[in-house]
Design a protein around this motif. Structure first.
Motif, PDB file in Angstrom:
ATOM      1  N   ILE A 113       0.823  -1.216   0.000  1.00 30.09           N
ATOM      2  CA  ILE A 113       0.000   0.000   0.000  1.00 30.09           C
ATOM      3  C   ILE A 113       0.857   1.266   0.000  1.00 30.09           C
ATOM      4  CG2 ILE A 113      -1.849  -1.216   1.223  1.00 30.09           C
ATOM      5  CD1 ILE A 113      -1.112   0.415   3.708  1.00 30.09           C
ATOM      6  N   LEU A 114       2.179   1.112   0.108  1.00 34.69           N
ATOM      7  CA  LEU A 114       3.044   2.284   0.018  1.00 34.69           C
ATOM      8  C   LEU A 114       3.066   2.784  -1.430  1.00 34.69           C
ATOM      9  CD1 LEU A 114       6.035   1.126   2.270  1.00 34.69           C
ATOM     10  CD2 LEU A 114       4.130   2.627   2.892  1.00 34.69           C
ATOM     11  N   PRO A 115       3.164   4.075  -1.623  1.00 36.87           N
ATOM     12  CA  PRO A 115       3.085   4.627  -2.992  1.00 36.87           C
ATOM     13  C   PRO A 115       4.350   4.340  -3.792  1.00 36.87           C
ATOM     14  CG  PRO A 115       3.589   6.364  -1.434  1.00 36.87           C
ATOM     15  CD  PRO A 115       3.315   5.145  -0.607  1.00 36.87           C
ATOM     16  N   GLU A 116       4.191   4.269  -5.087  1.00 41.75           N
ATOM     17  CA  GLU A 116       5.339   4.141  -5.970  1.00 41.75           C
ATOM     18  C   GLU A 116       6.139   5.443  -5.965  1.00 41.75           C
ATOM     19  OE1 GLU A 116       6.489   1.619  -7.714  1.00 41.75           O
ATOM     20  OE2 GLU A 116       4.918   0.244  -7.007  1.00 41.75           O
ATOM     21  N   ASP A 137       5.269   2.089  11.408  1.00 41.07           N
ATOM     22  CA  ASP A 137       5.496   3.253  10.541  1.00 41.07           C
ATOM     23  C   ASP A 137       4.808   3.062   9.191  1.00 41.07           C
ATOM     24  OD1 ASP A 137       7.101   4.067  12.586  1.00 41.07           O
ATOM     25  OD2 ASP A 137       8.873   4.425  11.361  1.00 41.07           O
ATOM     26  N   SER A 138       4.334   4.161   8.640  1.00 38.70           N
ATOM     27  CA  SER A 138       3.825   4.149   7.272  1.00 38.70           C
ATOM     28  C   SER A 138       3.785   5.589   6.764  1.00 38.70           C
ATOM     29  CB  SER A 138       2.435   3.522   7.193  1.00 38.70           C
ATOM     30  OG  SER A 138       2.098   3.231   5.845  1.00 38.70           O
ATOM     31  N   PHE A 139       3.625   5.732   5.470  1.00 35.12           N
ATOM     32  CA  PHE A 139       3.612   7.074   4.878  1.00 35.12           C
ATOM     33  C   PHE A 139       2.899   7.020   3.532  1.00 35.12           C
ATOM     34  CE2 PHE A 139       7.653   4.976   3.997  1.00 35.12           C
ATOM     35  CZ  PHE A 139       7.647   4.931   2.623  1.00 35.12           C
ATOM     36  N   GLY A 140       2.700   8.184   2.951  1.00 29.41           N
ATOM     37  CA  GLY A 140       2.061   8.228   1.651  1.00 29.41           C
ATOM     38  C   GLY A 140       2.049   9.630   1.090  1.00 29.41           C
ATOM     39  N   TYR A 141       1.577   9.748  -0.138  1.00 23.63           N
ATOM     40  CA  TYR A 141       1.362  11.033  -0.807  1.00 23.63           C
ATOM     41  C   TYR A 141       0.371  10.798  -1.940  1.00 23.63           C
ATOM     42  CZ  TYR A 141       5.435   8.815  -3.045  1.00 23.63           C
ATOM     43  OH  TYR A 141       6.316   7.921  -3.593  1.00 23.63           O
ATOM     44  N   SER A 167      -1.650   1.352  11.880  1.00 25.04           N
ATOM     45  CA  SER A 167      -0.933   2.145  10.886  1.00 25.04           C
ATOM     46  C   SER A 167      -1.592   2.035   9.516  1.00 25.04           C
ATOM     47  CB  SER A 167       0.522   1.672  10.813  1.00 25.04           C
ATOM     48  OG  SER A 167       1.236   2.372   9.815  1.00 25.04           O
ATOM     49  N   VAL A 168      -1.907   0.827   9.097  1.00 28.29           N
ATOM     50  CA  VAL A 168      -2.530   0.612   7.791  1.00 28.29           C
ATOM     51  C   VAL A 168      -3.906   1.268   7.739  1.00 28.29           C
ATOM     52  CG1 VAL A 168      -3.546  -1.163   6.319  1.00 28.29           C
ATOM     53  CG2 VAL A 168      -1.256  -1.483   7.226  1.00 28.29           C
ATOM     54  N   VAL A 173      -7.343   5.597   5.601  1.00 26.65           N
ATOM     55  CA  VAL A 173      -8.285   6.685   5.841  1.00 26.65           C
ATOM     56  C   VAL A 173      -7.805   7.950   5.131  1.00 26.65           C
ATOM     57  CG1 VAL A 173      -9.107   8.286   7.613  1.00 26.65           C
ATOM     58  CG2 VAL A 173      -9.292   5.824   7.986  1.00 26.65           C
ATOM     59  N   LEU A 174      -6.515   8.240   5.217  1.00 27.45           N
ATOM     60  CA  LEU A 174      -5.973   9.428   4.560  1.00 27.45           C
ATOM     61  C   LEU A 174      -6.037   9.292   3.034  1.00 27.45           C
ATOM     62  CD1 LEU A 174      -2.859  10.106   6.842  1.00 27.45           C
ATOM     63  CD2 LEU A 174      -4.991  11.425   6.737  1.00 27.45           C
ATOM     64  N   ARG A 175      -5.653   8.121   2.542  1.00 28.15           N
ATOM     65  CA  ARG A 175      -5.644   7.937   1.078  1.00 28.15           C
ATOM     66  C   ARG A 175      -7.038   8.064   0.472  1.00 28.15           C
ATOM     67  NH1 ARG A 175      -2.681   2.838  -1.209  1.00 28.15           N
ATOM     68  NH2 ARG A 175      -4.363   1.825  -0.044  1.00 28.15           N
ATOM     69  N   SER A 176      -8.036   7.550   1.195  1.00 29.57           N
ATOM     70  CA  SER A 176      -9.401   7.547   0.654  1.00 29.57           C
ATOM     71  C   SER A 176     -10.221   8.745   1.108  1.00 29.57           C
ATOM     72  CB  SER A 176     -10.109   6.250   1.078  1.00 29.57           C
ATOM     73  OG  SER A 176     -10.145   6.149   2.503  1.00 29.57           O
ATOM     74  N   ALA A 177      -9.583   9.649   1.860  1.00 32.52           N
ATOM     75  CA  ALA A 177     -10.285  10.853   2.359  1.00 32.52           C
ATOM     76  C   ALA A 177     -11.551  10.470   3.108  1.00 32.52           C
ATOM     77  CB  ALA A 177     -10.584  11.812   1.212  1.00 32.52           C
ATOM     78  N   ALA A 178     -11.407   9.500   4.009  1.00 27.55           N
ATOM     79  CA  ALA A 178     -12.572   8.924   4.688  1.00 27.55           C
ATOM     80  C   ALA A 178     -12.825   9.540   6.057  1.00 27.55           C
ATOM     81  CB  ALA A 178     -12.392   7.413   4.823  1.00 27.55           C
ATOM     82  N   LEU A 179     -12.615  10.844   6.178  1.00 26.53           N
ATOM     83  CA  LEU A 179     -12.953  11.564   7.405  1.00 26.53           C
ATOM     84  C   LEU A 179     -14.089  12.519   7.077  1.00 26.53           C
ATOM     85  CD1 LEU A 179      -9.345  12.359   8.712  1.00 26.53           C
ATOM     86  CD2 LEU A 179     -10.958  10.699   9.683  1.00 26.53           C
ATOM     87  N   PRO A 180     -15.265  12.287   7.604  1.00 23.03           N
ATOM     88  CA  PRO A 180     -16.427  13.107   7.232  1.00 23.03           C
ATOM     89  C   PRO A 180     -16.221  14.588   7.566  1.00 23.03           C
ATOM     90  CG  PRO A 180     -17.098  11.129   8.439  1.00 23.03           C
ATOM     91  CD  PRO A 180     -15.617  11.220   8.557  1.00 23.03           C
TER      92      PRO A 180
END
Length: 332
Positions: A113-116, A137-141, A167-168, A173-180
């Motif tokens: 699930i980490l970004p390319e 730990d995890s991260f993304g953009y 972490s996952v 949640v951040l990647r899918s913008a799943a915070l109402p």
């Protein structure tokens, strides 16, 4: 199981019947019987002496049979125990293999699930090295819209399956913008919403730190907020270095927290480094931790995450690092 089998076996019952009178004898009984027989022999005829000797021989043979039965029962019991141990060891190996396979599968999913790495501007390069099979730990953009791009790195307290799951979940949640009702272009609003969504009381008393930033491409403005997380390091094209962080405790530790964002501008040739505490919390000598400013100075001179990892490993010495190593480099 073996105990019950041996208790109820005909061999064991017969052994008990034979041993019961034998156990009542004392070590000197044989000599006593011989002396008694000799005494009888002195007063009896040859026939009586022969009968007494035959009786004594029969008694000795009975005792020998008892001992043989006891020996056979001991052997059978030992074999049964050995079989049980072999079965238990096989079951343990099977379970260990299954757990190892499941941990490997979980680790592969976390990396999947980490970004390319990006090759277009802003260019990204990253390195994640868990200190155990599963880390926190995890991260993304990702692009929020055509003009805004988010960058983030989080660190869940602890290690293992629980930390990895939290972490996952947070990353997804951040990647899918799943915070109402949350504007994901506002870092302060995002952290406040995360804090409401992940109270530690509902996460097995686990919490996480995070640095979250949003780049506005059209203006070069970078807005950011952090919750209990180490500062990110911005090295400008002219060589100057800034550390970027905002006040705020870790996500989930206290309810109804409000996080606020800060901002700066970035331009062509600037580099932003998002880090976890595992990248610098190492001992340079027994009892002496690496100073954060020394880490910042070395990080600002680095070209790749691998270069920083080699330097930190050299300070740490042989063996694994004490915490997960996570480093995300962004070149504007």
């Amino acid at each position: 199981m073996c105990e019950e089998q041996c208790e109820g076996s005909p061999r064991r019952l017969r052994l008990r019947q034979h041993l019961r009178p034998a156990r009542q004898r004392r070590p000197g009984d044989f000599r006593t019987r011989v002396s008694a027989t000799s005494g009888v022999a002195a007063a009896a005829g040859p026939g009586d002496r022969l009968a007494a000797l035959e009786a004594e021989l029969a008694s000795v043979r009975a005792e020998l049979d008892d001992l043989n039965l006891l020996y056979q029962a001991t052997i059978e019991h030992g074999e049964a125990v050995e079989d049980q141990l072999a079965e238990a060891n096989l079951a343990l190996q099977t379970t260990q293999k299954r757990l190892t396979e499941e941990l490997t599968e979980a680790a592969n999913y976390i990396f999947s699930i980490l970004p390319e790495p990006r090759t277009a501007s802003p260019v990204t390069e990253w390195l994640l090295l868990p200190s155990t099979e599963l880390g926190g730990d995890s991260f993304g953009y990702h692009d929020i819209d055509a003009d805004h791009m988010a960058f983030y790195l989080l660190d869940v307290c602890g290690h293992g399956v629980g930390a990895a799951l939290l972490s996952v979940t947070a990353i997804n949640v951040l990647r899918s913008a799943a915070l109402p009702n949350t504007d994901f272009r506002d870092p302060g609003a995002v952290l406040s919403a995360l804090n409401d969504a992940f109270p530690m009381e509902r996460q097995h008393n686990m919490y996480f730190t995070i640095w979250y930033g949003v780049l506005t491409r059209s203006t070069g403005v970078l807005r950011y907020a952090s919750g209990g997380h180490p500062p990110s390091v911005l090295r400008r094209a002219d060589g100057s270095v800034l550390t970027l962080s905002t006040p705020g405790i870790a996500i989930g530790m206290m309810e109804a927290m409000s996080y606020r964002a800060a901002e700066c501008t970035v331009g062509a040739g600037d580099r932003l480094h998002l880090v976890s505490d595992g990248t610098f919390e190492v001992e340079t000598s027994p009892g002496q931790m690496l100073a954060f400013q020394d880490f910042v100075d070395r990080l600002a001179r680095s070209e790749t995450p691998g270069e920083v990892l080699d330097w930190v490993r050299g300070l740490n010495g042989p063996g694994p690092l004490p915490d997960d190593f996570s480093l995300l480099n962004i070149r504007f």
